[in-house]
Scaffold this motif. Structure first.
Motif, PDB file in Angstrom:
ATOM      1  N   VAL A  42       0.833  -1.213   0.000  1.00 30.59           N
ATOM      2  CA  VAL A  42       0.000   0.000   0.000  1.00 30.59           C
ATOM      3  C   VAL A  42       0.860   1.253   0.000  1.00 30.59           C
ATOM      4  O   VAL A  42       0.532   2.247  -0.665  1.00 30.59           O
ATOM      5  CB  VAL A  42      -0.953  -0.012   1.217  1.00 30.59           C
ATOM      6  CG1 VAL A  42      -1.748   1.291   1.296  1.00 30.59           C
ATOM      7  CG2 VAL A  42      -1.902  -1.202   1.122  1.00 30.59           C
ATOM      8  N   PHE A  43       1.964   1.214   0.738  1.00 33.42           N
ATOM      9  CA  PHE A  43       2.876   2.355   0.838  1.00 33.42           C
ATOM     10  C   PHE A  43       4.277   1.908   0.412  1.00 33.42           C
ATOM     11  O   PHE A  43       5.150   1.651   1.248  1.00 33.42           O
ATOM     12  CB  PHE A  43       2.903   2.894   2.268  1.00 33.42           C
ATOM     13  CG  PHE A  43       1.555   3.254   2.836  1.00 33.42           C
ATOM     14  CD1 PHE A  43       0.861   4.370   2.366  1.00 33.42           C
ATOM     15  CD2 PHE A  43       0.959   2.481   3.826  1.00 33.42           C
ATOM     16  CE1 PHE A  43      -0.383   4.699   2.885  1.00 33.42           C
ATOM     17  CE2 PHE A  43      -0.277   2.814   4.349  1.00 33.42           C
ATOM     18  CZ  PHE A  43      -0.954   3.921   3.872  1.00 33.42           C
ATOM     19  N   PRO A  44       4.522   1.770  -0.882  1.00 32.21           N
ATOM     20  CA  PRO A  44       5.768   1.132  -1.361  1.00 32.21           C
ATOM     21  C   PRO A  44       7.041   1.891  -1.031  1.00 32.21           C
ATOM     22  O   PRO A  44       8.131   1.315  -1.108  1.00 32.21           O
ATOM     23  CB  PRO A  44       5.554   1.053  -2.878  1.00 32.21           C
ATOM     24  CG  PRO A  44       4.489   2.033  -3.189  1.00 32.21           C
ATOM     25  CD  PRO A  44       3.612   2.103  -1.994  1.00 32.21           C
ATOM     26  N   SER A  45       6.941   3.141  -0.639  1.00 30.48           N
ATOM     27  CA  SER A  45       8.153   3.910  -0.339  1.00 30.48           C
ATOM     28  C   SER A  45       8.624   3.736   1.100  1.00 30.48           C
ATOM     29  O   SER A  45       9.669   4.277   1.492  1.00 30.48           O
ATOM     30  CB  SER A  45       7.907   5.396  -0.616  1.00 30.48           C
ATOM     31  OG  SER A  45       6.838   5.874   0.184  1.00 30.48           O
ATOM     32  N   LEU A  46       7.890   2.994   1.914  1.00 30.46           N
ATOM     33  CA  LEU A  46       8.268   2.825   3.312  1.00 30.46           C
ATOM     34  C   LEU A  46       9.539   1.989   3.450  1.00 30.46           C
ATOM     35  O   LEU A  46       9.722   0.987   2.765  1.00 30.46           O
ATOM     36  CB  LEU A  46       7.140   2.144   4.092  1.00 30.46           C
ATOM     37  CG  LEU A  46       5.841   2.930   4.279  1.00 30.46           C
ATOM     38  CD1 LEU A  46       4.824   2.080   5.030  1.00 30.46           C
ATOM     39  CD2 LEU A  46       6.076   4.256   4.994  1.00 30.46           C
ATOM     40  N   THR A  47      10.408   2.393   4.376  1.00 31.66           N
ATOM     41  CA  THR A  47      11.577   1.597   4.732  1.00 31.66           C
ATOM     42  C   THR A  47      11.198   0.630   5.849  1.00 31.66           C
ATOM     43  O   THR A  47      10.119   0.733   6.453  1.00 31.66           O
ATOM     44  CB  THR A  47      12.722   2.492   5.212  1.00 31.66           C
ATOM     45  OG1 THR A  47      12.304   3.134   6.444  1.00 31.66           O
ATOM     46  CG2 THR A  47      13.067   3.552   4.175  1.00 31.66           C
ATOM     47  N   ASP A  48      12.105  -0.284   6.150  1.00 28.29           N
ATOM     48  CA  ASP A  48      11.872  -1.199   7.270  1.00 28.29           C
ATOM     49  C   ASP A  48      11.695  -0.415   8.569  1.00 28.29           C
ATOM     50  O   ASP A  48      10.869  -0.778   9.419  1.00 28.29           O
ATOM     51  CB  ASP A  48      13.036  -2.176   7.408  1.00 28.29           C
ATOM     52  CG  ASP A  48      13.072  -3.208   6.290  1.00 28.29           C
ATOM     53  OD1 ASP A  48      12.057  -3.326   5.566  1.00 28.29           O
ATOM     54  OD2 ASP A  48      14.117  -3.877   6.144  1.00 28.29           O
ATOM     55  N   ALA A  49      12.464   0.662   8.713  1.00 24.13           N
ATOM     56  CA  ALA A  49      12.355   1.483   9.925  1.00 24.13           C
ATOM     57  C   ALA A  49      10.985   2.158   9.991  1.00 24.13           C
ATOM     58  O   ALA A  49      10.386   2.279  11.074  1.00 24.13           O
ATOM     59  CB  ALA A  49      13.465   2.533   9.952  1.00 24.13           C
TER      60      ALA A  49
END
Length: 587
Positions: A376-383
């Motif tokens: 849904v939010f592909p730009s999210l990092t693991d952090a």
């Protein structure tokens, strides 16, 4: 949006003022009414003449299918709306105009619903009034994820339950690829956000013509639910607030939809533009847009629907963009700077906005939840994912199918982060994450943006179980659902009516009516919780599962102020997490 998948498959005069007038005025007024009857509701707009009809069942004069712009076809595809051609033949305004081309959200086996590109029509619902009267005006912008819906919403019950105190207008606008195709080429020889310009053009029509129907152009309230509520938000930030009150004074945004908003020439809009052109046989054209303008409408409609099916569940691909001229920045940025048009705002959210947009039963483990978040939010990092899961704290255990499901009361200790009537555990976390990121937190930010002005900002939550996305709409427009009941529906409609006519939603004159708290940013934010109490329980099978609701006898409205920051285990704090991520997820 606008309740997409689950919901698809005579004159009344103010005699007191007439009787109190001098005799000459009295005679003149009655003559005026007689003339209005004999003229059979014919309105001359200059470019056209439309003849409406008195609806005996509602006591309202209604004009349907009024053209407000030229057909956006051929060379006018993906261009700003243009004035209609002059046609002096009297049009019988008794039928709605055709729907714009439609596309259901991405879901298994959605139906194809063709429309007509020549769809820029509006409708007017007006109480019979004397010519000297000018009533406030409500303009309704339909929802549907910017890809679905129409302007056929009947406003009669809302108007009549407010003693015929205002006029209603419903509008249509281009949808999907027809309204939101975007790229550098579209910007150069067309108009990104053509659909938003349709809305602006319709509001300009209201400013020019609504007096002919008895309306006051200085007292216009724009309103909408879901994508319509999102449109209210976008019209609020249009031109970075430089429009002021030229188009509207008030806004009502119910469940305002805020999907990712890319730049007009960003990677995703450009990829979608190229894919659309390629599927239409224009991929190798030196000027793709001109090539698309001569293509058959049905071919383009089918391509629009096909591309939708390639998207993440519950979403649409063709959405508003930052175009640099009408929409100059993303909503969170403009709202943070309080660059807004209009004076007053009433904003609402529903208790369970999320389940309609999250695949049911698909998120059983924490790993499922993380994978869904990245989709849904592909730009999210693991952090970033870790930060979100910390904000929506819950056990990491898999979903327990035997765990009790129940409605929360907003005050705790159980909260909507972990449980509802249809989900628990990781599935419910996903439901609530989507709800707050896409609807609820944007609704809070919209309220805050209007607190710098001396006029006012108000918020409510619709909480009548199950209170899923769109369940509020019958409450204000009708017909009311059994779990709303007459007492609540009348109150809800008068909340809207008071804001339309007085710029303040406070109910007055009834037992339990409480002054509505104005919105204050931060920990002091208060809203009204709109619910019912009493009644007889009954079970309803919804697309999300079986839920318990309550109906007459004994059903009563239960409306009370609550702290919006601490609600549902600290929603305000979770919204701060989304605000910090806004630039990354493009909201």
């Amino acid at each position: 949006m606008g309740s997409f998948v689950k919901h698809v498959a005579g004159y009344a005069l103010l005699l007191g003022s007439v009787i109190a007038a001098p005799v000459a005025q009295e005679v003149e007024s009655f003559i005026e009414v007689a003339v209005a009857k004999s003229n059979s509701l014919r309105v001359d707009l200059g470019y056209g003449i439309y003849e409406g009809r008195l609806q005996n069942s509602t006591g309202l004069n209604v004009w349907k299918g009024i053209r407000f712009a030229a057909p956006p076809t051929g060379n006018l595809r993906w261009k700003a709306p243009q004035p209609p051609a002059t046609n002096r033949t009297v049009v019988s305004a008794t039928s709605f105009g055709p729907n714009c081309p439609q596309a259901y959200p991405s879901s298994p086996n959605p139906p194809f619903v063709p429309g007509d590109e020549d769809c820029l029509f509006l409708n007017v619902y007006a109480p019979p009034t004397l010519k000297s009267q000018k009533l406030p005006v409500l303009v309704w912008i339909h929802g549907g994820g910017y890809g679905l819906g129409d302007g056929k919403q009947d406003l009669s019950e809302l108007i009549n339950d407010n003693k015929k105190a205002f006029i209603g207008v419903t509008i249509q606008y281009r949808l999907g690829a027809f309204g939101f195709l975007s790229s550098a080429e579209v910007k150069a020889i067309g108009s990104p956000n053509a659909a938003l310009l349709d809305m602006k053009f319709a509001l300009e029509w209201v400013q020019t013509h609504i007096a002919k129907f008895g309306g006051d152009k200085e007292r216009v309230t724009i309103s909408g639910e879901s994508a319509g509520g999102g449109a209210v938000m976008l019209l609020g930030i249009a031109k970075d607030g430089a429009l002021g009150t030229t188009l509207f004074q008030n806004g009502i945004a119910a469940s305002p939809y805020l999907p990712p908003q890319h730049d007009f020439n960003g990677e995703k809009p450009t990829l979608l533009y190229n894919e659309f052109a390629s599927r239409a046989g224009c991929g190798n054209a030196s000027n793709k847009l001109d090539c698309l303008r001569i293509k058959d409408s049905m071919t383009l409609q089918q391509i629009n629907a096909e591309i939708v099916t390639t998207q993440v569940y519950g979403t649409w691909p063709f959405l508003p963009v930052t175009d640099g001229s009408f929409i100059k920045q993303r909503p969170t940025s403009a709202l943070e700077k309080k660059l807004v048009n209009g004076r007053n705002i009433l904003v609402g959210n529903n208790a369970n906005e999320g389940p309609l947009f999250v695949p049911k039963g698909a998120i059983n483990t924490v790993e499922d939840l993380k994978a869904w978040l990245r989709q849904v939010f592909p730009s999210l990092t693991d952090a970033d994912v870790h930060t979100i899961l910390e904000a929506y704290a819950s056990s990491d255990a898999p979903v327990d199918p035997n765990a009790p499901k129940f409605a929360t009361n907003g005050l705790g200790p159980a909260t909507a982060v972990n449980v509802s009537q249809v989900a628990t555990g990781q599935q419910q976390r996903a439901n609530n994450i989507y709800a707050e990121a896409t609807f609820v937190c944007p609704s809070y930010w919209l309220n805050t943006a209007y607190t710098s002005k001396t006029p006012s900002s108000f918020h409510y939550q619709y909480s009548i179980p199950f209170a899923s996305h769109g369940d509020d709409v019958p409450g204000y427009f009708g017909p009311a659902t059994p779990n709303q009941g007459r007492d609540f529906a009348l109150a809800f409609r008068q909340i809207w009516g008071n804001f339309i006519t007085k710029s303040n939603p406070t109910l007055v004159g009834g037992p339990g009516d409480i002054r509505w708290p104005e919105w204050t940013p931060g920990e002091g934010a208060y809203m009204m919780n709109l619910n019912t109490t009493g009644g007889m329980p009954y079970e309803v099978e919804t697309q999300f599962g079986v839920v318990t609701q309550f109906k007459e006898p004994g059903l009563r409205k239960y409306i009370m102020p609550v702290n919006a920051w601490t609600w549902e285990g600290g929603r305000g704090k979770r919204c701060e997490v989304w605000k910090a991520l806004a630039d990354k997820i493009l909201i």
